[in-house]
Design an enzyme around this catalytic site. Structure first.
Site, mmCIF file in Angstrom:
data_model
loop_
_atom_site.group_PDB
_atom_site.id
_atom_site.type_symbol
_atom_site.label_atom_id
_atom_site.label_comp_id
_atom_site.label_asym_id
_atom_site.label_seq_id
_atom_site.Cartn_x
_atom_site.Cartn_y
_atom_site.Cartn_z
ATOM 1 N N PHE A 122 -9.115 11.756 4.885
ATOM 2 C CA PHE A 122 -8.639 12.468 3.706
ATOM 3 C C PHE A 122 -9.625 12.237 2.565
ATOM 4 C CE2 PHE A 122 -6.306 12.325 -0.326
ATOM 5 C CZ PHE A 122 -5.847 13.629 -0.344
ATOM 6 N N THR A 125 -11.327 11.327 -3.533
ATOM 7 C CA THR A 125 -12.094 10.552 -4.515
ATOM 8 C C THR A 125 -13.564 10.999 -4.614
ATOM 9 O OG1 THR A 125 -10.671 8.676 -4.033
ATOM 10 C CG2 THR A 125 -12.748 8.182 -5.150
ATOM 11 N N GLY A 130 -11.676 8.835 -9.753
ATOM 12 C CA GLY A 130 -10.965 7.832 -8.967
ATOM 13 C C GLY A 130 -9.499 7.900 -9.327
ATOM 14 N N SER A 131 -9.065 7.023 -10.247
ATOM 15 C CA SER A 131 -7.663 7.070 -10.701
ATOM 16 C C SER A 131 -7.349 8.433 -11.309
ATOM 17 C CB SER A 131 -7.407 5.977 -11.744
ATOM 18 O OG SER A 131 -7.646 4.717 -11.180
ATOM 19 N N PHE A 155 -16.158 6.908 -1.006
ATOM 20 C CA PHE A 155 -15.217 5.895 -0.481
ATOM 21 C C PHE A 155 -14.229 6.493 0.528
ATOM 22 C CE2 PHE A 155 -15.269 3.628 -4.931
ATOM 23 C CZ PHE A 155 -16.551 3.146 -4.691
ATOM 24 N N GLY A 339 -6.153 -25.409 2.927
ATOM 25 C CA GLY A 339 -7.169 -26.237 2.269
ATOM 26 C C GLY A 339 -8.575 -25.753 2.568
ATOM 27 N N GLU A 363 -5.205 4.313 -2.770
ATOM 28 C CA GLU A 363 -4.035 5.217 -2.809
ATOM 29 C C GLU A 363 -3.229 5.046 -4.094
ATOM 30 O OE1 GLU A 363 -1.740 6.196 0.568
ATOM 31 O OE2 GLU A 363 -3.448 6.051 1.912
HETATM 32 C C1 FAD Z 1 -12.176 0.706 0.887
HETATM 33 C C2 FAD Z 1 -11.736 1.960 0.190
HETATM 34 C C3 FAD Z 1 -11.239 3.019 0.933
HETATM 35 C C4 FAD Z 1 -10.857 4.212 0.307
HETATM 36 N N1 FAD Z 1 -10.434 5.281 1.050
HETATM 37 C C5 FAD Z 1 -10.261 6.488 0.448
HETATM 38 C C6 FAD Z 1 -9.999 7.654 1.214
HETATM 39 O O1 FAD Z 1 -9.892 7.604 2.448
HETATM 40 N N2 FAD Z 1 -9.882 8.849 0.567
HETATM 41 C C7 FAD Z 1 -9.992 8.960 -0.789
HETATM 42 O O2 FAD Z 1 -9.880 10.067 -1.309
HETATM 43 N N3 FAD Z 1 -10.207 7.850 -1.553
HETATM 44 C C8 FAD Z 1 -10.347 6.629 -0.974
HETATM 45 N N4 FAD Z 1 -10.616 5.511 -1.739
HETATM 46 C C9 FAD Z 1 -10.645 5.630 -3.190
HETATM 47 C C10 FAD Z 1 -9.512 4.888 -3.883
HETATM 48 O O3 FAD Z 1 -8.312 5.582 -3.735
HETATM 49 C C11 FAD Z 1 -9.934 4.664 -5.353
HETATM 50 O O4 FAD Z 1 -10.931 3.652 -5.319
HETATM 51 C C12 FAD Z 1 -8.791 4.269 -6.246
HETATM 52 O O5 FAD Z 1 -7.928 5.349 -6.462
HETATM 53 C C13 FAD Z 1 -9.249 3.741 -7.605
HETATM 54 O O6 FAD Z 1 -10.216 4.583 -8.156
HETATM 55 P P1 FAD Z 1 -11.597 3.948 -8.691
HETATM 56 O O7 FAD Z 1 -12.126 3.068 -7.625
HETATM 57 O O8 FAD Z 1 -12.467 5.047 -9.134
HETATM 58 O O9 FAD Z 1 -11.207 3.034 -9.889
HETATM 59 P P2 FAD Z 1 -11.067 3.506 -11.427
HETATM 60 O O10 FAD Z 1 -10.214 4.720 -11.514
HETATM 61 O O11 FAD Z 1 -12.406 3.542 -12.054
HETATM 62 O O12 FAD Z 1 -10.229 2.294 -12.019
HETATM 63 C C14 FAD Z 1 -10.814 1.024 -12.310
HETATM 64 C C15 FAD Z 1 -9.726 0.108 -12.870
HETATM 65 O O13 FAD Z 1 -9.150 0.703 -14.031
HETATM 66 C C16 FAD Z 1 -7.739 0.813 -13.886
HETATM 67 N N5 FAD Z 1 -7.271 2.076 -14.482
HETATM 68 C C17 FAD Z 1 -7.811 3.311 -14.365
HETATM 69 N N6 FAD Z 1 -7.063 4.220 -15.010
HETATM 70 C C18 FAD Z 1 -6.004 3.555 -15.519
HETATM 71 C C19 FAD Z 1 -4.848 3.951 -16.256
HETATM 72 N N7 FAD Z 1 -4.614 5.210 -16.626
HETATM 73 N N8 FAD Z 1 -3.944 2.995 -16.584
HETATM 74 C C20 FAD Z 1 -4.150 1.688 -16.236
HETATM 75 N N9 FAD Z 1 -5.226 1.268 -15.519
HETATM 76 C C21 FAD Z 1 -6.129 2.179 -15.171
HETATM 77 C C22 FAD Z 1 -7.496 0.812 -12.387
HETATM 78 O O14 FAD Z 1 -6.209 0.309 -12.075
HETATM 79 C C23 FAD Z 1 -8.573 -0.109 -11.882
HETATM 80 O O15 FAD Z 1 -8.113 -1.438 -11.976
HETATM 81 C C24 FAD Z 1 -10.948 4.309 -1.122
HETATM 82 C C25 FAD Z 1 -11.425 3.233 -1.858
HETATM 83 C C26 FAD Z 1 -11.837 2.079 -1.229
HETATM 84 C C27 FAD Z 1 -12.377 0.945 -2.079
#
Ligand code: FAD
Length: 385
Positions: A122, A125, A130-131, A155, A339, A363
């Site tokens: 799927f 991202t 991301g978020s 990712f 430990g 997710e």
């Molecule tokens: C190993 C792995 C597998 C993955 N597999 C998939 C996949 O199969 N398909 C896919 O589509 N995606 C996938 N992802 C993407 C994953 O869903 C995203 O990494 C995740 O949604 C977070 O987005 P980001 O890494 O860009 O972090 P960011 O959005 O940059 O966030 C960074 C930090 O800021 C915080 N933050 C951001 N916005 C807010 C807000 N509004 N309020 C409070 N805190 C906030 C977040 O909680 C986080 O702690 C994968 C990621 C990884 C690492």
């Protein structure tokens, strides 16, 4: 705790446990070290009909739902959540098709997915999304007979290994998330290639890669649902799949709890096994209680998803947040109880603690999901007023 599983559910759970013990346990440390994709185990899972669990009977599945899928993910994660997520990602990659696909699309793809011969992935991202998934930039431009995709996904679990990709792209750039649509893209489509494979802290047996689309023509019949509905379908899909991440977290936490109990029974300090110390007993009791509470919440959320309820955003987010926080806490406590040995790669809790972290991130990060739960609470309050 009694969860009143049906005979079929007990069989599925038992089979998943057997595969985990017999096929995954002997290779988990090696795959964690080499970051090799677990093709041999995927074949064992396919031969045991595990990919049929989440597919309806009319498409050669066993007709299970989110609950049965969670049972399998939990059992696999108890031993190795990197392998479990490679399996689970294939369910994630076909949920939109299951829910919104046409009969022809389902007939074409689901029997292959059920057999485990073709993995799915799927892809939402992107480097800048991301978020804030609504910030995606991948475009799907309408041409004669189809759509031309351009952009990069980041990712993506099962990237490079899967044969079928569910990809979200903008069919109307001017409308943001409302201009997003969903496409099925096959691995060998011209213009579709893979970028680097990520090197990760945990779940290292799973593959995480970039997907690159350069003038990639996808035929009309590969659009799922209506044009412009991609983002809404994705939000619903994630509500459906999040109990699965909860199950991954519960399995991980269960594995860490068992390892900590075993270690504290055999480790002698001050002339007694560690488990005879009240402070260790307190930690173990809290770990066990948290794991059971997380399991109960995940099972309840999965059953809600399968009940036909229309909205389960809150239940599914709560299950994912609580179970993943539990996994992080319980695996960290397990390392503490073991430990110095627990810090070493010879003991499984070191890997489990690394594997647990991602469950709080993907997710929907736990911060973002707490926002979603609060929004649901506010709506509920508004309805009462
Ligand atoms: C190993 C792995 C597998 C993955 N597999 C998939 C996949 O199969 N398909 C896919 O589509 N995606 C996938 N992802 C993407 C994953 O869903 C995203 O990494 C995740 O949604 C977070 O987005 P980001 O890494 O860009 O972090 P960011 O959005 O940059 O966030 C960074 C930090 O800021 C915080 N933050 C951001 N916005 C807010 C807000 N509004 N309020 C409070 N805190 C906030 C977040 O909680 C986080 O702690 C994968 C990621 C990884 C690492």
């Amino acid at each position: 705790m009694e969860y009143f599983l049906t005979e079929q559910q007990k069989t599925i759970k038992g089979l998943a446990r057997r595969i985990a013990e017999e096929k995954i346990l002997p290779v988990r440390a090696e795959l964690d070290e080499t970051e090799e994709f677990p093709w041999a185990v995927i074949k064992d899972l396919a031969d045991s009909d595990m990919f049929r669990v989440f597919i309806p009977e009319e498409y050669e599945g066993l007709g299970g739902g989110c609950f049965e899928l969670c049972l399998v993910i939990e059992e696999l994660s108890r031993v190795c959540s990197g392998i479990a997520v490679s399996y689970a990602a294939s369910a994630l990659g076909c949920f939109t098709l299951l829910e919104y696909g046409t009969e022809a699309q389902k007939q074409k793809y689901l029997p292959h997915i059920a057999s485990g011969r073709r993995l799915t992935a799927f892809a939402l991202t992107e480097p800048t999304a991301g978020s804030d998934a609504s910030a995606i930039k991948t475009t799907a431009e309408r041409v004669d007979g189809g759509y031309v995709l351009n952009g990069t996904k980041q990712f993506i679990t099962n990237g490079g290994e899967a044969e079928i990709y569910t990809v979200i792209a903008l069919t109307d750039k001017t409308r943001g998330a409302r201009g997003a649509s969903t496409f099925l893209v096959e691995k060998d489509t011209p213009g579709f290639s893979f970028g680097k494979k990520e090197r990760k802290m945990g779940i290292r047996a799973s593959s995480t890669r970039e997907l690159i689309f350069r003038n990639c023509l996808v035929p009309d019949e590969n659009m799922i649902g209506k044009q412009g509905m991609g983002f809404i379908m994705t939000m619903k899909l994630l509500d459906r799949s999040r109990p699965g991440i909860g199950a991954q977290a519960v399995g991980l936490a269960q594995g860490a709890l068992e390892a900590a109990v075993d270690y504290s029974r055999q480790r002698i300090q001050f002339g007694h096994p560690l488990i005879s110390l009240p402070v260790v007993q307190d930690i173990l009791a809290d770990m066990a209680t948290r794991v059971e509470a997380a399991r109960a919440l995940v099972y309840a959320a999965a059953r809600t998803v399968d009940s036909g309820a229309k909205n389960f955003t809150e239940e599914s987010a709560m299950a994912k947040v609580f179970a993943s926080d539990t996994a992080m806490k319980v695996t960290t406590d397990a390392v503490q109880i073991c430990g110095g040995a627990g810090y070493m790669k010879d003991y499984p809790v070191e890997k489990m603690m690394r594997d647990a972290k991602i469950t709080q991130i993907y997710e929907g990060s736990n911060q973002v999901l707490r926002n979603a739960i609060a929004i649901e609470l506010r709506k509920r309050k508004a309805r009462r007023e």
